[in-house]
Design a protein around this motif. Structure first.
Motif, short mmCIF file in Angstrom:
data_model
loop_
_atom_site.label_atom_id
_atom_site.label_comp_id
_atom_site.label_asym_id
_atom_site.label_seq_id
_atom_site.Cartn_x
_atom_site.Cartn_y
_atom_site.Cartn_z
N ALA A 144 0.91 -1.31 0.02
CA ALA A 144 0.26 0.05 0.05
C ALA A 144 0.81 1.35 0.08
O ALA A 144 0.58 2.32 -0.87
N SER A 145 1.80 1.15 0.84
CA SER A 145 2.80 2.43 0.78
C SER A 145 3.48 2.68 -0.64
O SER A 145 3.63 3.97 -1.07
N ALA A 155 3.07 5.64 -3.26
CA ALA A 155 4.21 6.53 -3.90
C ALA A 155 4.33 6.29 -5.19
O ALA A 155 4.53 7.57 -5.98
N ILE A 156 3.93 5.66 -5.94
CA ILE A 156 4.05 5.15 -7.28
C ILE A 156 2.97 6.13 -7.97
O ILE A 156 3.10 6.80 -8.96
N ARG A 157 1.83 6.08 -7.44
CA ARG A 157 0.74 6.90 -7.97
C ARG A 157 1.01 8.17 -7.99
O ARG A 157 0.31 9.04 -8.84
N LYS A 158 1.93 8.94 -7.23
CA LYS A 158 2.20 10.37 -7.27
C LYS A 158 2.76 10.60 -8.53
O LYS A 158 2.80 11.64 -9.00
N SER A 183 -8.45 -1.82 4.62
CA SER A 183 -7.33 -1.20 4.72
C SER A 183 -6.44 -1.12 2.97
O SER A 183 -5.63 -0.48 3.04
N MET A 184 -7.37 -1.38 2.04
CA MET A 184 -6.51 -1.52 0.85
C MET A 184 -7.13 -0.31 -0.01
O MET A 184 -8.14 -0.05 -0.16
N PRO A 185 -6.04 0.27 -0.72
CA PRO A 185 -6.40 1.39 -1.58
C PRO A 185 -6.74 1.31 -2.95
O PRO A 185 -6.65 2.32 -3.93
N TRP A 186 -6.72 -0.04 -3.34
CA TRP A 186 -7.01 -0.49 -4.60
C TRP A 186 -8.14 -1.03 -5.00
O TRP A 186 -9.06 -1.06 -4.19
N ILE A 203 9.76 -5.16 -4.72
CA ILE A 203 9.65 -4.19 -3.63
C ILE A 203 10.38 -4.22 -2.42
O ILE A 203 10.83 -3.39 -2.00
N ALA A 204 10.77 -5.58 -1.96
CA ALA A 204 11.61 -5.91 -1.19
C ALA A 204 13.32 -5.23 -1.36
O ALA A 204 13.84 -4.68 -0.61
#
Length: 466
Positions: free
Chosen positions: A223-224, A228-231, A256-259, A303-304
């Motif tokens: 989610a973090s 950040a990517i969508r900015k 809690s999901m923003p997608w 992502i890791a």
């Protein structure tokens, strides 16, 4: 001049067992792989486990095999790969291998081809202890990575070979559900969203579940990075594909999901997406480009290694930093590896010298890094280019091949062939000198050091095979 192997030989070796030749006392008959399989229009690769009893898949598969070949609707062959589930102790494994193949009408990879079977199980992401049927077309491309499920649903093969629908067709009539944080993070009034709204952008499919501890740990990280990517990439979207076992669990998880999410009640769609992309475990994050082609199946690992998403969308790179996932790939493809100190200047030097060499090599050999990685297997010239700074993965590799802790050091490693060659000590590392070394390695004009089978086999015990 060395003869280029056919794809059937690269997969299974030059000879395979004719199962009908096996008996309690009779020696196995080996037949030439290419000649045996070259007319096959559909090829089944059946992964079984000698220490998993009550295999219902093989019974259904035998019925289907005989039905199709008696009816002569098309040429269907099967090659069985007998493995050993790692959650059990070893008994008489050679006899177990033979017993698994008795009285079967098809073919099998020989018992002794341990490395080849390890490579196959990793290539098709076989889960230990789960009998799996992979279907290939006449060119060796995957039709279905989990056809045993379709075999259970359609045992007579009425719809065989069960070619999957493309993703846009699977999701054509599906109205996506917003995650609990979607409206807040997107600062917009909700309108119905469909997959077609995102076809011209990069999108991700996130396979996960609330009951899965690694999933619950990864979701906040994702989610973090997503925010950040969508900015920077406002059209980027993720679609959650649930493996939850109840509607309540699903609803709790997506709070809690923003997608966007596939609705829980779309059970068939969720299963079809998992089959389409060969999902073997969760959490899995894959990314598609605007043409629907897979960019990466390893979004979690990306992502890791890149928690800020600076390298999004993580397209295939000519040169990569050695990590555990690339250690695994060393069992599949040869590599040029430059060992350096961990100082930023040393890593930058390694990138500066290796990048033009790798790009030139891929261009010269017509290797397209943007294709799905299965395509790499079709090219005998494929090479990995890796930088190995001081890290755990580098220590693992040095131990694996018994390599001195010297830097800088360049080696050419062909783990499948159990060999490597170091570049001569004292030679300056330049684009010209490294290019010449690669050419000499590939033509057999360098001093080769051998790697023991025991060392390599011990490193693959997580995917134990027969």
């Amino acid at each position: 001049m060395e003869v280029k192997l056919k794809w059937q030989e690269r997969l299974f070796g030059k000879t395979i067992i004719k199962c009908a030749s096996l008996s309690e006392t009779k020696e196995q008959e080996l037949v030439p792989t290419f000649e045996t399989l070259k007319k096959s229009e559909i090829l089944g690769v059946y992964f079984s486990f000698a220490n998993v009893h009550g295999d219902e898949v093989v019974k259904r598969l035998r019925d289907l095999y005989e039905r199709i070949n008696i009816g002569k609707s098309f040429n269907f062959q099967v090659v069985q790969v007998v493995l050993w589930a790692h959650n059990d102790f070893y008994e008489d494994i050679e006899n177990s291998h033979r017993e698994s193949l008795l009285n079967l009408p098809w073919f099998a990879v020989p018992f002794t081809e341990i490395h080849l079977k390890t490579k196959l199980s990793r290539r098709y992401r076989i889960k230990s202890g789960v009998p799996t049927l992979v279907l290939l077309d006449k060119d060796g491309c995957v039709i279905s990575a989990a056809a045993q499920e379709r075999l259970g649903e359609d045992p007579t093969g009425a719809l065989f070979p069960w070619r999957p629908r493309p993703v846009e067709e699977v999701l054509k009539d599906v109205v996506l559900k917003p995650g609990g944080m979607y409206k807040k993070e997107h600062n917009m009034k909700w309108d119905e969203k469909n997959y077609s709204d995102f076809q011209m952008s990069v999108k991700g499919f996130y396979f996960s579940a609330h009951w899965c501890p690694p999933c619950k740990a990864f979701t906040p990280q994702l989610a973090s990075v997503y925010n950040a990517i969508r900015k920077k990439e406002v059209d980027f979207e993720i679609i959650f594909v649930s493996s939850d076992r109840s509607q309540d669990s699903y609803e709790t998880y997506i709070e809690s999901m923003p997608w966007l999410c596939i609705p829980f009640q779309q059970v068939k769609v969720r299963g079809e997406l998992a089959e389409l992309y060969g999902i073997r475990g969760i959490p899995t994050l894959l990314l598609l480009d605007n043409n629907g082609h897979v960019i990466t199946m390893e979004g979690r690992a990306e992502i890791a290694e890149d928690p800020l998403g600076l390298n999004f969308p993580w397209k295939a790179r000519s040169v990569n930093i050695l990590s555990e996932r690339y250690i695994s790939r060393l069992h599949d493809y040869p590599a040029i590896i430059l060992f350096v100190d961990s100082e930023e200047t040393e890593v930058q030097f390694a990138e500066t010298v290796l990048n033009p060499i790798a790009e030139s090599y891929f261009k010269r050999n017509n290797i397209n890094l943007n294709t799905v990685y299965d395509e790499f297997f079709q090219d005998d010239n494929f090479l990995q280019f890796l930088i190995a700074p001081d890290c755990d993965a580098t220590d693992l590799l040095r131990d694996l091949i018994d390599l001195d802790e010297v830097v800088p050091l360049l080696i050419a490693l062909d783990l499948p062939a159990r060999k490597y060659a170091p570049m001569e000590y004292g030679v300056e590392l330049t684009i010209d000198s490294i290019t010449e070394f690669i050419e000499r390695f590939q033509s057999g004009q360098v001093k080769i050091r051998r790697i023991s089978n025991e060392t390599v086999n011990n490193s693959t015990q997580g995917n134990e095979t027969l």
